[in-house]
Design an enzyme around this catalytic site. Structure first.
Site, PDB file in Angstrom:
ATOM      1  N   CYS A 138      35.090  51.745  61.877  1.00  8.09           N
ATOM      2  CA  CYS A 138      34.451  50.936  60.832  1.00  8.09           C
ATOM      3  C   CYS A 138      34.800  49.461  60.969  1.00  8.09           C
ATOM      4  CB  CYS A 138      34.867  51.445  59.463  1.00  8.09           C
ATOM      5  SG  CYS A 138      36.657  51.502  59.277  1.00  8.09           S
ATOM      6  N   GLU A 140      35.401  53.743  50.958  1.00  5.08           N
ATOM      7  CA  GLU A 140      35.584  52.921  52.157  1.00  5.08           C
ATOM      8  C   GLU A 140      34.324  53.098  52.991  1.00  5.08           C
ATOM      9  OE1 GLU A 140      40.456  53.210  52.126  1.00  5.08           O
ATOM     10  OE2 GLU A 140      39.378  54.331  53.658  1.00  5.08           O
ATOM     11  N   LYS A 197      36.592  67.836  52.321  1.00  2.70           N
ATOM     12  CA  LYS A 197      35.436  68.179  53.157  1.00  2.70           C
ATOM     13  C   LYS A 197      35.358  67.192  54.318  1.00  2.70           C
ATOM     14  CE  LYS A 197      31.196  67.249  53.643  1.00  2.70           C
ATOM     15  NZ  LYS A 197      31.132  67.396  55.117  1.00  2.70           N
ATOM     16  N   GLU A 247      24.489  47.708  60.497  1.00  2.00           N
ATOM     17  CA  GLU A 247      25.566  48.351  61.257  1.00  2.00           C
ATOM     18  C   GLU A 247      24.965  49.302  62.300  1.00  2.00           C
ATOM     19  OE1 GLU A 247      27.851  51.512  59.304  1.00  2.00           O
ATOM     20  OE2 GLU A 247      29.683  50.545  60.018  1.00  2.00           O
TER      21      GLU A 247
END
Ligand code: NAD
Length: 496
Positions: free
Chosen positions: A297, A263, A187, A399
């Site tokens: 990331c 992750e 997905k 973040e």
């Protein structure tokens, strides 16, 4: 018209699920909008629970079919064939990635699609050259024993991927899962569905048996993503995305005690010592903070610079950040694209506002750029640099995932290591120094899954990748991927 804009015009406008070897219609769909100018690009299937179930069951059946008989060499050959076909359709993949995300064309070519290809080649080669484990031992009663370890596929692996490096991150998981003989239900992010659809076309044409690879489109919560994680016939979930989503998925798979690999997010630091090669450090931090408009990331959002060079560093980084050219990737010379969506831009802008409220000095940026063309309907923000925030500020801890970094001075090695490690995240860090021993020493003390010394985003796919703390769970890459995507059985035989 730019060549890649023209290629993008020819890409599918109705993106369907791919289940059991066929593209299938869905009852519901949703529009995908361009982050470059806001226009509608395509209609994407919204997989319902029945479609998710059909995909998982097809993948389960495929585990009992001809795929099971494939030798390692045949699996490796198939993976190389998929890589060849991506190479053959390279420009379409580039066009898909650029249209969905607005990233610079040169980046899509050199990084995204090139890595998509090497993900398949790397795991094809690794699986064909892997060696096993074997131990001779003597039992308590003096019998001689031979232990050897076999690997079996896990079964059906659910792959859930984000939008920031769409093909790269999807294939980073699909390739090793297939290499180890699993079947897959993937997905991709609802924000970047096109390159995944092209991948399904390539896989359909590669001769992989039906049901080994399935693709479902759709959203996450209370939608395809969540239903995939809760499906009882899934054996493992491998996920890349936000830490909060990782936590939700962990709860969803807990009852079934499924394998997971995560992750997740980061708040990555760069440390610049006064003895660093100044130019290389400024260029490195520029790249690590602003590539892909900060939507990688591993991007740097916290920069710590030794006090004696702090002012000079801030001034030089400001000059270079202001020289970045923000805009449509179809214009020449553009270095920085948009945020993935207006919703994500709103999130980034909320941090721009918060930083000022928290007392930041805005060295450059902090706003939405003005174009006087269709890009004003896009999702752009200016590359932004802050100084002056305390370590406790939210903007130094959370973040942002945009083109922004905060720069702070430091005085001593122990101090900076402690400040870098004082984070809930632990994904990546960079150290800029010409002092050999210090480079090693500091790198070993940092609590992240990867530390670069005088480099950034150099990835050897045989090495482990993943994060500590909120940044993840488990490692993938090289043999670590092979371990995650297989079930090991130790066979112990009495030989005398
Ligand atoms: P996200 O978590 O919002 O979504 C990622 C994927 O998960 C999408 O496909 C989404 O549809 C799906 N999803 C969302 N909620 C779900 C749920 N409840 N159940 C199942 N699936 C669900 O992340 P994003 O915004 O797409 O990506 C950006 C984030 O990803 C950032 O935090 C970034 O740091 C992180 N990231 C990490 C790495 C890494 O390697 N550590 C790499 C790239 C991105």
């Amino acid at each position: 018209m730019d060549y890649y804009a023209e290629v993008a015009e020819g890409l599918p406008k109705r993106l369907r699920n791919f289940i059991d070897g066929e593209f299938v219609e869905s009852v519901q769909s949703f529009p995908k909008f361009s982050p470059i100018d806001g226009r509608e690009l395509s209609h994407v299937a919204e997989a319902d629970a029945a479609a998710v179930d059909a995909a998982v069951r097809a993948a389960r059946r495929a585990q009992q079919g001809p795929w099971r008989q494939y030798t390692t060499a045949q699996r490796a050959e198939t993976l190389h064939r998929i890589a060849d076909s991506i190479q053959d359709r390279f420009d379409e993949f580039v066009a898909a990635e650029v249209a969905d995300t607005g990233r610079p064309i040169a980046q899509a070519k050199a990084l995204d699609i090139a890595r998509g290809i090497s993900n398949f080649r790397t795991f094809a080669d690794l699986v064909s050259t892997a060696h096993g484990e074997c131990f001779e031992s003597v039992g308590a009663d003096g019998t001689q024993l031979l232990n050897y370890v076999t690997r079996k596929p896990l079964g059906v692996v659910g792959v859930i991927s984000p939008w920031n490096l769409p093909l790269l991150l999807l294939t980073w998981k699909v390739a090793p899962a297939l290499a180890m003989g699993n079947s897959v239900v993937a997905k991709p992010s609802e924000e970047s569905p096109t390159s995944a659809t092209l991948l399904a076309e390539v896989i359909r044409d590669s001769g992989l048996p039906n049901g080994v690879f399935n693709l479902i489109h759709g959203h996450g919560p209370n939608a395809a993503g969540e239903w995939l994680t809760k499906h009882p016939e899934i054996d493992a979930i491998t996920f890349t995305g936000e830490s909060r989503t990782g936590s939700t998925i962990m709860k969803a798979v807990a009852n079934g005690v499924k394998n997971v690999s995560f992750e997740l997010g980061g708040k990555n630091a760069a440390i610049v010592f006064a003895d660093a090669d100044f130019d290389a450090a400024v260029e490195g931090v520029l790249r690590s903070s602003f590539i892909n408009a900060g939507q990688v990331c591993m991007c740097t959002e916290r920069v710590y610079v030794e006090r004696s060079i702090f002012e000079r560093f801030v001034s030089e980084l400001k000059t270079r950040a202001e020289a970045l050219r923000v805009g449509s990737p179809y214009e020449s010379g553009i270095t920085t694209g948009p945020m993935i969506s207006s919703a994500h831009r709103d999130k980034v802008l909320s941090y721009f506002k918060l930083a000022v409220e928290e007392g930041a000095n805005v060295v450059t940026g902090g706003n939405v750029p003005k174009f006087d063309n269709a890009c004003d309907n896009g999702a752009f923000v200016q590359p932004t640099i802050w100084t002056g925030l305390p370590d406790s500020a939210r903007c130094v801890n959370e973040e942002v995932f945009g083109p922004v970094c905060h720069i702070s001075p430091f005085d001593a090695e122990d101090e900076v290591v402690a400040r870098v490690n004082n984070s809930n995240y632990g994904l990546a860090a960079c150290v800029w120094t010409t002092h050999l021993a210090r480079g090693h020493r500091v790198a070993q003390r940092i609590e992240t899954g990867i530390v670069w010394v005088n480099a950034w985003y150099a990835r050897d796919l045989r090495t482990p990748f993943g994060g500590a703390k909120l940044s993840g769970f488990g490692r993938e890459g090289g043999r670590h991927s092979m371990d995650f995507y297989s079930e090991l059985t130790n066979i112990c035989v009495r030989v005398a």
